[in-house]
Design an enzyme around this catalytic site. Structure first.
Site, PDB file in Angstrom:
ATOM      1  CG  ASP A 156      -1.764  -1.241   1.339  1.00 26.63           C
ATOM      2  OD1 ASP A 156      -2.398  -1.633   0.347  1.00 26.63           O
ATOM      3  OD2 ASP A 156      -1.762  -1.849   2.430  1.00 26.63           O
ATOM      4  CE  LYS A 194       3.524  -2.286  -4.474  1.00 24.40           C
ATOM      5  NZ  LYS A 194       2.882  -1.966  -3.181  1.00 24.40           N
ATOM      6  N   GLY A 195       1.265   1.935  -7.453  1.00 20.59           N
ATOM      7  CA  GLY A 195       0.486   2.074  -8.683  1.00 20.59           C
ATOM      8  C   GLY A 195       0.712   3.405  -9.360  1.00 20.59           C
ATOM      9  N   GLY A 230      -3.965  -4.054  -4.698  1.00 25.02           N
ATOM     10  CA  GLY A 230      -4.701  -2.984  -5.350  1.00 25.02           C
ATOM     11  C   GLY A 230      -3.815  -1.794  -5.642  1.00 25.02           C
ATOM     12  CG  HIS A 231      -0.943  -1.316  -7.867  1.00 22.07           C
ATOM     13  ND1 HIS A 231      -0.029  -1.918  -8.704  1.00 22.07           N
ATOM     14  CD2 HIS A 231      -0.564  -1.646  -6.611  1.00 22.07           C
ATOM     15  CE1 HIS A 231       0.855  -2.591  -7.975  1.00 22.07           C
ATOM     16  NE2 HIS A 231       0.542  -2.440  -6.716  1.00 22.07           N
ATOM     17  CD  GLN A 247       0.412  -8.974  -2.499  1.00 20.57           C
ATOM     18  OE1 GLN A 247       1.300  -9.444  -3.183  1.00 20.57           O
ATOM     19  NE2 GLN A 247      -0.763  -9.552  -2.444  1.00 20.57           N
ATOM     20  CB  THR A 290     -10.106  -5.325   2.309  1.00 20.97           C
ATOM     21  OG1 THR A 290      -9.224  -4.321   2.853  1.00 20.97           O
ATOM     22  CG2 THR A 290      -9.286  -6.510   1.824  1.00 20.97           C
ATOM     23  N   GLY A 291     -11.219  -2.325   1.592  1.00 17.98           N
ATOM     24  CA  GLY A 291     -11.874  -1.183   2.220  1.00 17.98           C
ATOM     25  C   GLY A 291     -11.571  -1.064   3.699  1.00 17.98           C
ATOM     26  N   GLY A 338      -9.736  -0.177   7.153  1.00 20.10           N
ATOM     27  CA  GLY A 338      -8.834   0.858   7.621  1.00 20.10           C
ATOM     28  C   GLY A 338      -7.462   0.268   7.899  1.00 20.10           C
ATOM     29  NE  ARG A 380      -0.735   7.403   0.161  1.00 22.32           N
ATOM     30  CZ  ARG A 380      -2.033   7.173   0.309  1.00 22.32           C
ATOM     31  NH1 ARG A 380      -2.607   7.416   1.465  1.00 22.32           N
ATOM     32  NH2 ARG A 380      -2.760   6.715  -0.683  1.00 22.32           N
TER      33      ARG A 380
END
Length: 429
Positions: free
Chosen positions: A13, A16-17, A40-41, A222, A299-300, A302, A329
């Protein structure tokens, strides 16, 4: 050679995308080498948000060949839904290719994933229940079905009939309903018909591109500490997200990898269970989660949030032979008066500067922090390093000093344009 590996340096997370999208515009081939739709990206550009789980993020560039590599496990329905969704947003995409050696995820994999996680009781791993682990289990047990077999009707019918008998016995052992062959075969044959034009021997494509000195980007999924061998086992994924996985999951040798960039957030997050020494279960952790919108793409859920852990990053640099960092970030921490960075751990009366391989030992460590001045203001308008607040620049310098790896790129927002290239020589070289 002009090869570049983008690898997650933490627990995934790390954004990377976005980097694959930004650098994919400069590549002729982008190939993802591990995982499935448990990753997920997210890419934000032109006012649109694209969410990828299986397709390499580089597909947004029309001149790029986007390859689903042999190290991946592929949910056919998920892949087709993702392709259709992306085409509805943008019609001019790159060329999609799927390795004939990638393994197929079927409904029984998802069912077994959920049943096995439930059986762990209080010792849950935190799986996404997408069937990824059971699909890799079948790969290792040599009963998996590969994409090349899946798209050959006669071969698929024979293989699927045999494997489903075995899997139905497994489901029965868990007290679960079994699956009907005819129903599933009909559904998945339709998926195979649609995917057949994309399936080929991608290893040759990648090898030839490397030999021809074309720009090839290897997209990791990942993160390093979710790696099956090098991560915080058993709280790991079932594949190899580390840079070495780029060889295992695409068909190139180690000397084909030139530059390797480790993507790390300016803080640390983790999804699911497992030790997390710098986790913040307080208002600062909530601030980071809210400011960074730290919720899983798949997954959504947190994400657990904490201070930057340089012990993790130093080990990640070694495991991946990193050429440079991509720090993302940095903008999320804006507004904090002070920021902390873990430089070592307290452990059994002493101090250590590495992660214990034994998970039970790792669970006992306590972080030793250095405290630094925070920064404020909107960092997302910065377009060069000197535009950043002085304390944010010092933060980046400190990461370089403490890890021995230079910062190549800084991301100060989710959009393509919110990217500062510090060392272009560390990208394609």
């Amino acid at each position: 050679m002009q090869t570049l590996v983008i690898v997650g340096a933490q627990w995934g997370d790390e954004a990377k995308g976005k980097l694959v999208d930004v650098l994919g515009s400069q590549a002729e081939i982008v190939v993802r080498y591990s995982g499935g739709n448990n990753a997920g990206h997210t890419v934000i550009t032109g006012g649109k948000t694209y969410k990828f789980q299986l397709i390499p993020a580089g597909i947004l560039h029309p001149g790029t060949v986007a390859i689903v590599g042999s190290g991946m496990v592929v949910d056919p329905k998920g892949l087709l839904d993702e392709l259709d969704r992306t085409l509805a947003q943008k019609s001019d995409l790159g060329t999609l290719k799927i390795s004939s050696a990638a393994h197929v995820v079927f409904p029984y994999h998802r069912m077994l994933d959920a049943l096995e996680e439930e059986a762990r009781g209080e010792n849950k791993i935190g799986t996404t229940s997408r069937g990824i682990g059971p699909a890799y289990q079948d790969k290792v047990a040599r009963i998996g079905i590969r994409m090349g077999e899946f798209v050959e009707p006669a071969i698929f019918e024979t293989r699927f009939r045999d494997v489903l008998k075995y899997k139905n016995r497994e489901l029965e052992m868990h007290g679960s309903p079994t699956l009907d062959f005819d129903t599933l075969f009909s559904e998945y044959t339709a998926y195979a018909d649609r995917l057949r034009p994309f399936v080929c021997d991608t290893e040759v494509l990648v090898q030839d591109a490397v030999a021809a000195n074309k720009r090839v980007l290897f997209e990791g999924a990942q993160g390093t500490f979710l790696d099956l061998d090098s991560g915080t086992y058993p709280y790991v994924t079932s594949s190899h997200p580390i840079a070495g996985g780029a060889c295992l999951g695409t068909g190139v040798g180690p000397r084909a990898l030139k530059n390797i960039l480790g993507v790390a957030k300016a803080y640390t997050t983790r999804v699911g269970s497992g030790p997390f020494p710098t986790e913040l279960d307080d208002e600062v952790g909530e601030f980071i989660r809210d400011a960074g919108q730290e919720y899983g793409t798949v997954t959504g859920r947190g994400r657990r949030c904490g201070w930057l852990d340089l012990v993790l990053l130093r080990q990640s640099a070694r495991l991946n032979s990193l050429s440079g960092w991509v720090l993302t970030r940095l903008d999320v921490l804006s507004g904090l008066e002070k920021v902390k960075v873990a430089t070592k751990y307290r452990y059994e009366g002493g101090e250590i500067e590495h992660i214990p391989q034994n998970i039970w030992d790792f669970a006992k460590v306590e972080p030793v922090y250095d405290e630094m001045e925070g920064w404020s203001g909107n960092l997302r308008t910065a377009r060069k390093l000197s535009d950043l607040p002085a304390s944010a620049q010092r933060y980046l310098q400190y990461v370089e000093e403490m890890t021995g790896v230079p910062v190549a790129i800084v991301s100060i927002g989710p959009d393509r344009d919110e990217t500062i290239v510090v060392r272009p020589d560390l990208i394609w070289g």
